[in-house]
Write a protein that holds these residues in place. Structure first.
Motif, PDB file in Angstrom:
ATOM      1  N   PHE A 271      -8.345   6.805  11.060  1.00 29.80           N
ATOM      2  CA  PHE A 271      -9.785   6.683  11.238  1.00 29.80           C
ATOM      3  C   PHE A 271     -10.265   5.284  10.862  1.00 29.80           C
ATOM      4  N   GLU A 272     -11.422   4.915  11.360  1.00 30.53           N
ATOM      5  CA  GLU A 272     -11.964   3.576  11.136  1.00 30.53           C
ATOM      6  C   GLU A 272     -12.073   3.252   9.636  1.00 30.53           C
ATOM      7  N   GLY A 273     -12.531   4.221   8.857  1.00 30.64           N
ATOM      8  CA  GLY A 273     -12.637   3.989   7.415  1.00 30.64           C
ATOM      9  C   GLY A 273     -11.290   3.692   6.776  1.00 30.64           C
ATOM     10  N   CYS A 274     -10.256   4.317   7.282  1.00 30.91           N
ATOM     11  CA  CYS A 274      -8.897   4.060   6.783  1.00 30.91           C
ATOM     12  C   CYS A 274      -8.447   2.661   7.189  1.00 30.91           C
ATOM     13  N   LYS A 275      -8.754   2.268   8.424  1.00 30.90           N
ATOM     14  CA  LYS A 275      -8.370   0.939   8.903  1.00 30.90           C
ATOM     15  C   LYS A 275      -9.062  -0.152   8.103  1.00 30.90           C
TER      16      LYS A 275
ATOM     17  N   MET B  63     -18.635  14.567   9.242  1.00 28.12           N
ATOM     18  CA  MET B  63     -17.344  15.235   9.113  1.00 28.12           C
ATOM     19  C   MET B  63     -16.469  14.475   8.121  1.00 28.12           C
ATOM     20  N   ILE B  64     -15.775  15.238   7.286  1.00 29.47           N
ATOM     21  CA  ILE B  64     -14.809  14.651   6.355  1.00 29.47           C
ATOM     22  C   ILE B  64     -13.532  15.476   6.413  1.00 29.47           C
ATOM     23  N   MET B  65     -12.444  14.846   6.036  1.00 29.69           N
ATOM     24  CA  MET B  65     -11.187  15.569   5.906  1.00 29.69           C
ATOM     25  C   MET B  65     -11.371  16.593   4.790  1.00 29.69           C
ATOM     26  N   ASN B  66     -10.823  17.777   4.970  1.00 31.19           N
ATOM     27  CA  ASN B  66     -11.087  18.867   4.022  1.00 31.19           C
ATOM     28  C   ASN B  66     -10.095  18.943   2.868  1.00 31.19           C
ATOM     29  N   GLN B  67      -9.301  17.912   2.683  1.00 26.15           N
ATOM     30  CA  GLN B  67      -8.297  17.963   1.627  1.00 26.15           C
ATOM     31  C   GLN B  67      -8.003  16.576   1.081  1.00 26.15           C
ATOM     32  N   MET B  68      -7.796  16.517  -0.211  1.00 24.09           N
ATOM     33  CA  MET B  68      -7.259  15.324  -0.864  1.00 24.09           C
ATOM     34  C   MET B  68      -6.042  15.798  -1.642  1.00 24.09           C
ATOM     35  N   PRO B  69      -4.923  15.153  -1.551  1.00 22.09           N
ATOM     36  CA  PRO B  69      -4.658  14.007  -0.691  1.00 22.09           C
ATOM     37  C   PRO B  69      -4.788  14.377   0.788  1.00 22.09           C
ATOM     38  N   CYS B  70      -4.885  13.355   1.596  1.00 25.29           N
ATOM     39  CA  CYS B  70      -5.037  13.528   3.030  1.00 25.29           C
ATOM     40  C   CYS B  70      -3.879  14.355   3.590  1.00 25.29           C
ATOM     41  N   HIS B  71      -4.206  15.227   4.527  1.00 31.64           N
ATOM     42  CA  HIS B  71      -3.184  16.046   5.203  1.00 31.64           C
ATOM     43  C   HIS B  71      -2.059  15.197   5.780  1.00 31.64           C
TER      44      HIS B  71
ATOM     45  N   CYS C  20       0.820  -1.211   0.000  1.00 33.01           N
ATOM     46  CA  CYS C  20       0.000   0.000   0.000  1.00 33.01           C
ATOM     47  C   CYS C  20       0.855   1.263   0.000  1.00 33.01           C
ATOM     48  N   THR C  21       2.024   1.197   0.605  1.00 29.87           N
ATOM     49  CA  THR C  21       2.868   2.390   0.644  1.00 29.87           C
ATOM     50  C   THR C  21       3.598   2.636  -0.682  1.00 29.87           C
ATOM     51  N   ASP C  22       3.533   1.686  -1.594  1.00 22.55           N
ATOM     52  CA  ASP C  22       4.026   1.949  -2.948  1.00 22.55           C
ATOM     53  C   ASP C  22       2.992   2.750  -3.732  1.00 22.55           C
ATOM     54  N   CYS C  23       1.758   2.708  -3.282  1.00 26.53           N
ATOM     55  CA  CYS C  23       0.639   3.304  -4.003  1.00 26.53           C
ATOM     56  C   CYS C  23       0.119   4.544  -3.278  1.00 26.53           C
ATOM     57  N   GLY C  24      -0.533   4.337  -2.149  1.00 24.21           N
ATOM     58  CA  GLY C  24      -1.124   5.446  -1.400  1.00 24.21           C
ATOM     59  C   GLY C  24      -2.284   6.117  -2.096  1.00 24.21           C
ATOM     60  N   ASN C  25      -2.805   5.489  -3.138  1.00 24.09           N
ATOM     61  CA  ASN C  25      -3.837   6.132  -3.940  1.00 24.09           C
ATOM     62  C   ASN C  25      -5.129   6.371  -3.165  1.00 24.09           C
ATOM     63  N   CYS C  26      -5.457   5.500  -2.230  1.00 15.81           N
ATOM     64  CA  CYS C  26      -6.671   5.720  -1.447  1.00 15.81           C
ATOM     65  C   CYS C  26      -6.547   7.025  -0.661  1.00 15.81           C
ATOM     66  N   CYS C  27      -5.398   7.270  -0.071  1.00 15.30           N
ATOM     67  CA  CYS C  27      -5.177   8.486   0.715  1.00 15.30           C
ATOM     68  C   CYS C  27      -5.085   9.733  -0.171  1.00 15.30           C
ATOM     69  N   LYS C  28      -4.813   9.513  -1.433  1.00 14.76           N
ATOM     70  CA  LYS C  28      -4.705  10.629  -2.368  1.00 14.76           C
ATOM     71  C   LYS C  28      -6.030  10.983  -3.012  1.00 14.76           C
ATOM     72  N   SER C  29      -6.971  10.019  -3.039  1.00 13.11           N
ATOM     73  CA  SER C  29      -8.156  10.245  -3.874  1.00 13.11           C
ATOM     74  C   SER C  29      -9.505   9.972  -3.219  1.00 13.11           C
ATOM     75  N   LEU C  30      -9.521   9.574  -1.956  1.00 10.41           N
ATOM     76  CA  LEU C  30     -10.801   9.277  -1.316  1.00 10.41           C
ATOM     77  C   LEU C  30     -11.135  10.287  -0.231  1.00 10.41           C
ATOM     78  N   MET C  31     -12.424  10.593  -0.130  1.00 12.58           N
ATOM     79  CA  MET C  31     -12.880  11.421   0.981  1.00 12.58           C
ATOM     80  C   MET C  31     -12.910  10.554   2.229  1.00 12.58           C
ATOM     81  N   VAL C  32     -12.324  11.050   3.289  1.00 12.87           N
ATOM     82  CA  VAL C  32     -12.258  10.297   4.534  1.00 12.87           C
ATOM     83  C   VAL C  32     -13.268  10.873   5.518  1.00 12.87           C
ATOM     84  N   CYS C  33     -14.180  10.019   5.958  1.00 13.20           N
ATOM     85  CA  CYS C  33     -15.158  10.403   6.967  1.00 13.20           C
ATOM     86  C   CYS C  33     -14.616  10.043   8.340  1.00 13.20           C
ATOM     87  N   LEU C  34     -14.994  10.835   9.328  1.00 11.40           N
ATOM     88  CA  LEU C  34     -14.616  10.514  10.691  1.00 11.40           C
ATOM     89  C   LEU C  34     -15.728  10.920  11.635  1.00 11.40           C
TER      90      LEU C  34
END
Length: 175
Positions: A125-129, A103-111, A57-71
């Motif tokens: 966050f749980e969605g990330c886990k 609530m969602i993170m206000n930036q993509m990619p994730c801060h 996953c750390t070769d990619c990181g695309n989820c953290c770059k392109s998904l809205m994260v809810c918390l």
């Protein structure tokens, strides 16, 4: 799964394949709904257990770059405390709040993504886990969401493509 299986990890190839096979994927979504829930869950979880360890996953990181994260409130409290920030400051810097309280993170990619790694991994966050959630039950209920991420997550892509093979799904012939 073939013994010498090599997963596809090139994001552009995955995205191109997804576009070219949209109709096939729509047919597959309908196809799997005809099968027993427990059987589908078992097969998806088996493939996930085989495929996930082959993809970094750390070769990619695309989820953290392109998904809205809810918390939720508890997650925001926990992270703001870890960052030694009061909640109003944390909220202002990192969150967007909907009128329904979501609530969602206000930036993509994730801060908190740096060099394809989560800098708050223990506090994520749980969605990330859970992502990509292929280890969870009720896969058939998440087929729509799974295919929303199929073009951006090598794990989802490879599990779905292997699932098609294992279920003897009739693929679309492409030129």
């Amino acid at each position: 799964m073939k013994p010498n299986f090599k997963p596809q990890t090139d994001l552009q190839s995955i995205a191109d394949f997804a576009i070219a096979h949209q109709a096939e994927n729509d047919r597959f979504s309908a196809f799997i709904k005809e099968f027993n829930d427990e059987d589908i869950d078992a097969k998806v979880q088996e493939l996930d257990a085989l495929i996930s360890p082959t993809i970094s996953c750390t070769d990619c990181g695309n989820c953290c770059k392109s998904l809205m994260v809810c918390l939720n409130e508890q997650e925001a409290d926990r992270l703001s405390s870890h960052l030694k920030m009061d909640r109003p400051s944390f909220d202002e810097q990192y969150l967007e709040k909907g009128s329904n309280g979501m609530m969602i993170m206000n930036q993509m990619p994730c801060h908190f993504l740096q060099d394809n790694k989560c800098t708050i991994y223990e506090y994520r966050f749980e969605g990330c886990k859970e992502f990509p959630a292929l280890h969870l039950p009720h896969f058939k209920r998440r087929v729509f969401t799974t295919f929303m991420h199929y073009d951006r997550c090598p794990i989802i892509f490879n599990v779905v493509e292997q699932l098609k093979n294992e279920m003897n799904f009739e693929r679309t012939q492409t030129q």
